[in-house]
Write a protein that holds these residues in place. Structure first.
Motif, PDB file in Angstrom:
ATOM      1  N   MET A 186       9.902   0.197  12.047  1.00 55.03           N
ATOM      2  CA  MET A 186      10.835  -0.744  12.348  1.00 55.03           C
ATOM      3  C   MET A 186      11.774  -0.882  11.250  1.00 55.03           C
ATOM      4  O   MET A 186      10.678  -1.876  10.720  1.00 55.03           O
ATOM      5  CB  MET A 186      10.996  -1.433  13.614  1.00 55.03           C
ATOM      6  CG  MET A 186      10.655  -1.186  15.226  1.00 55.03           C
ATOM      7  SD  MET A 186      11.072  -2.324  16.698  1.00 55.03           S
ATOM      8  CE  MET A 186       8.714  -2.825  15.424  1.00 55.03           C
TER       9      MET A 186
ATOM     10  N   GLU B 218      13.706  -8.833  14.509  1.00 58.81           N
ATOM     11  CA  GLU B 218      12.571  -9.149  14.827  1.00 58.81           C
ATOM     12  C   GLU B 218      13.364 -11.154  14.403  1.00 58.81           C
ATOM     13  O   GLU B 218      12.115 -11.742  14.206  1.00 58.81           O
ATOM     14  CB  GLU B 218      11.422  -8.833  13.082  1.00 58.81           C
ATOM     15  CG  GLU B 218      11.084  -8.005  13.309  1.00 58.81           C
ATOM     16  CD  GLU B 218       9.763  -8.376  14.160  1.00 58.81           C
ATOM     17  OE1 GLU B 218       9.118  -8.962  14.017  1.00 58.81           O
ATOM     18  OE2 GLU B 218       8.919  -7.641  13.622  1.00 58.81           O
TER      19      GLU B 218
ATOM     20  N   TYR C 289       8.177  -3.304  22.035  1.00 59.15           N
ATOM     21  CA  TYR C 289       8.801  -2.589  21.391  1.00 59.15           C
ATOM     22  C   TYR C 289       8.605  -1.095  21.807  1.00 59.15           C
ATOM     23  O   TYR C 289       7.447  -0.850  21.888  1.00 59.15           O
ATOM     24  CB  TYR C 289       9.810  -2.849  19.709  1.00 59.15           C
ATOM     25  CG  TYR C 289       8.049  -2.926  18.847  1.00 59.15           C
ATOM     26  CD1 TYR C 289       7.180  -1.808  18.837  1.00 59.15           C
ATOM     27  CD2 TYR C 289       7.203  -4.389  18.216  1.00 59.15           C
ATOM     28  CE1 TYR C 289       6.698  -1.593  17.189  1.00 59.15           C
ATOM     29  CE2 TYR C 289       6.608  -4.577  17.927  1.00 59.15           C
ATOM     30  CZ  TYR C 289       5.967  -3.021  17.535  1.00 59.15           C
ATOM     31  OH  TYR C 289       4.860  -2.891  16.564  1.00 59.15           O
TER      32      TYR C 289
ATOM     33  N   ALA D  56       3.825  -3.863  20.062  1.00 59.38           N
ATOM     34  CA  ALA D  56       2.574  -4.194  19.586  1.00 59.38           C
ATOM     35  C   ALA D  56       1.648  -5.374  20.254  1.00 59.38           C
ATOM     36  O   ALA D  56       2.105  -6.560  20.487  1.00 59.38           O
ATOM     37  CB  ALA D  56       2.630  -3.458  17.792  1.00 59.38           C
TER      38      ALA D  56
ATOM     39  N   ARG E  82      -2.233  -6.104  10.878  1.00 58.04           N
ATOM     40  CA  ARG E  82      -1.286  -7.093   9.533  1.00 58.04           C
ATOM     41  C   ARG E  82      -1.791  -7.434   8.611  1.00 58.04           C
ATOM     42  O   ARG E  82      -2.478  -8.505   8.916  1.00 58.04           O
ATOM     43  CB  ARG E  82      -0.154  -7.784  10.076  1.00 58.04           C
ATOM     44  CG  ARG E  82       0.665  -6.401  11.570  1.00 58.04           C
ATOM     45  CD  ARG E  82       1.424  -7.490  12.457  1.00 58.04           C
ATOM     46  NE  ARG E  82       2.225  -6.662  13.386  1.00 58.04           N
ATOM     47  CZ  ARG E  82       1.753  -6.493  15.223  1.00 58.04           C
ATOM     48  NH1 ARG E  82       0.466  -7.129  14.914  1.00 58.04           N
ATOM     49  NH2 ARG E  82       2.067  -5.914  15.948  1.00 58.04           N
TER      50      ARG E  82
ATOM     51  N   ARG F 133       4.141  -8.333   9.278  1.00 57.67           N
ATOM     52  CA  ARG F 133       4.908  -7.813  10.224  1.00 57.67           C
ATOM     53  C   ARG F 133       6.195  -6.347   9.851  1.00 57.67           C
ATOM     54  O   ARG F 133       6.404  -5.881  10.321  1.00 57.67           O
ATOM     55  CB  ARG F 133       6.108  -8.018  11.509  1.00 57.67           C
ATOM     56  CG  ARG F 133       4.751  -8.704  12.656  1.00 57.67           C
ATOM     57  CD  ARG F 133       6.016  -9.893  12.770  1.00 57.67           C
ATOM     58  NE  ARG F 133       6.319  -9.018  13.962  1.00 57.67           N
ATOM     59  CZ  ARG F 133       6.129  -8.443  15.692  1.00 57.67           C
ATOM     60  NH1 ARG F 133       4.938  -9.185  15.813  1.00 57.67           N
ATOM     61  NH2 ARG F 133       6.684  -8.060  15.965  1.00 57.67           N
TER      62      ARG F 133
END
Ligand code: GLY
Length: 372
Positions: free
Chosen positions: A48, A54, A243, A256, A299, A325
């Protein structure tokens, strides 16, 4: 191996490879050390490009993310031209649906292009939303790229540009005074003129820098073969903690989780259950689509969730890590601005907020012990 006058990038994830391509195209001699491309967080992301969805508040981080989103079309065009490979870049816009009982305040970054869609309007944008969806925000300038296709294109660009890849594990940055003297791998010592640390969630293994893994579990389903259209979802759906990212070829990525469990591998029933429940609530039809794959990634998270970019406590070491992210989104701007910094010494004001020195202990304890 002695790469004097050359740049050695430690880490072959999306940030390391993007920077390698940028530096090479600008005439530098670059080598990348990466033991295993499969580990890269880029494989595990959903791709994304979502500074607005976000909900990044007005800040240097938002400016940095918006700059990168703006660089994307030209960056993709360049990569596709070098490699002839598609990247699935799709400026599809993102809908952030709001369900019954959830808050729907106006996004803080209100100067940007966004629109509230009520219950009917949101269904005109995307049919098939769950009945609990009462409206949502539409961010027409956010979008997505197929992160795995992008990563493949970057690997292919590395080959096309004849950038050397050393497939070994970096185990130590050898320090001497206020400089990095070399990188020790399991097989050899590699020396260069300048070094870049781009090892994402694994950065703390090489340097005293506050980065820890934040695990994300994901899964994908695909639109059934007998369905009347290849892809009924025409935009990303970005809900609370969930998402849904459609690809034009009929795949649908669902993510996620966000877990502080170190480098604990594997998908868990609890992780999968929460993703499936969240996704089915937003887009119920998914419950009948065949599941394709489950996977997870790590991440690279810093204490303030912002990247660590630019100078380090070592004169010839540049930091390019901690993208948390937003690694896929931030690849073009990171490559461009760190390319400028490394090749011209000019530090763009956009980098100022991401200096390692905001963490008082980062990299300093080791430097101090070297100097004492
Ligand atoms: N960029 C979305 C995630 O990290 O889950």
């Amino acid at each position: 191996m002695n790469l004097s006058q050359d740049i050695l990038i430690v880490g072959g994830g999306i940030i390391g490879l993007s920077l390698a391509v940028e530096l090479k195209l600008r005439g530098a001699s670059v080598t990348v050390i990466s033991e295993n491309f499969q580990q890269a967080a880029a494989r595990a992301a959903a791709g994304m490009l979502a500074p607005q969805a976000e909900q990044i508040p007005p800040s240097p981080m938002l400016d940095f993310c918006l700059e990168s989103r703006a660089l994307y079309p030209a960056w993709i065009e360049k990569l596709e031209a070098i490699t002839g490979l598609p990247t699935g870049y799709w400026p599809s816009g993102i809908i952030a649906p709001v369900c019954e009982g959830e808050a729907y305040e106006k996004p803080e970054s209100s100067g940007l292009n966004s629109q509230w869609l009520d219950k009917d309007a949101i269904r005109q944008h995307q049919i098939g939303l769950g009945e609990k969806v009462i409206g949502g925000w539409w961010y027409p300038e956010d979008g997505q790229v197929d992160n795995r296709a992008l990563f493949q294109a970057l690997q292919s660009a590395i080959k096309e540009l004849q950038i050397e890849i050393v497939r070994e594990r970096a185990i130590e940055l050898i320090r001497q005074g206020n400089k990095i003297f070399g990188v020790e791998t399991e097989a050899e010592k590699i020396q260069a003129d300048r070094y870049v640390l781009a090892t994402g969630a694994w950065s703390e293994k090489l340097l005293d820098i506050p980065i820890c893994p934040r695990k994300g579990q994901m899964l994908s389903v695909s639109v059934p073969k007998n369905y009347p259209v290849t892809q009924p979802l025409q935009t990303v759906l970005f809900g609370k903690g969930i998402y849904i990212v459609p690809r034009q070829d009929g795949r649908i990525i669902i993510g996620a989780t966000s877990e502080n469990v170190g480098f604990q591998e594997g998908n868990t029933p609890a992780g999968m259950q929460s993703l499936l429940a969240g996704a089915i609530k937003l887009y119920p039809e998914l419950q009948n689509y065949p599941v394709q794959e489950f996977w997870w990634g790590f991440r690279p998270a810093t204490p303030d969730e912002l990247p660590i970019l630019g100078a380090s406590a070592w004169e010839n070491l540049t930091l390019a890590t901690g993208h948390y992210r937003n690694g896929i989104l931030l690849a073009p701007v990171t490559a461009k601005l760190l390319g400028d910094l490394i090749l011209t010494g000019k530090s763009d004001p956009l980098l100022a907020a991401f200096n390692y020195s905001r963490f008082p202990s980062a990299g300093l304890t080791q430097l101090q012990s070297q100097l004492n």
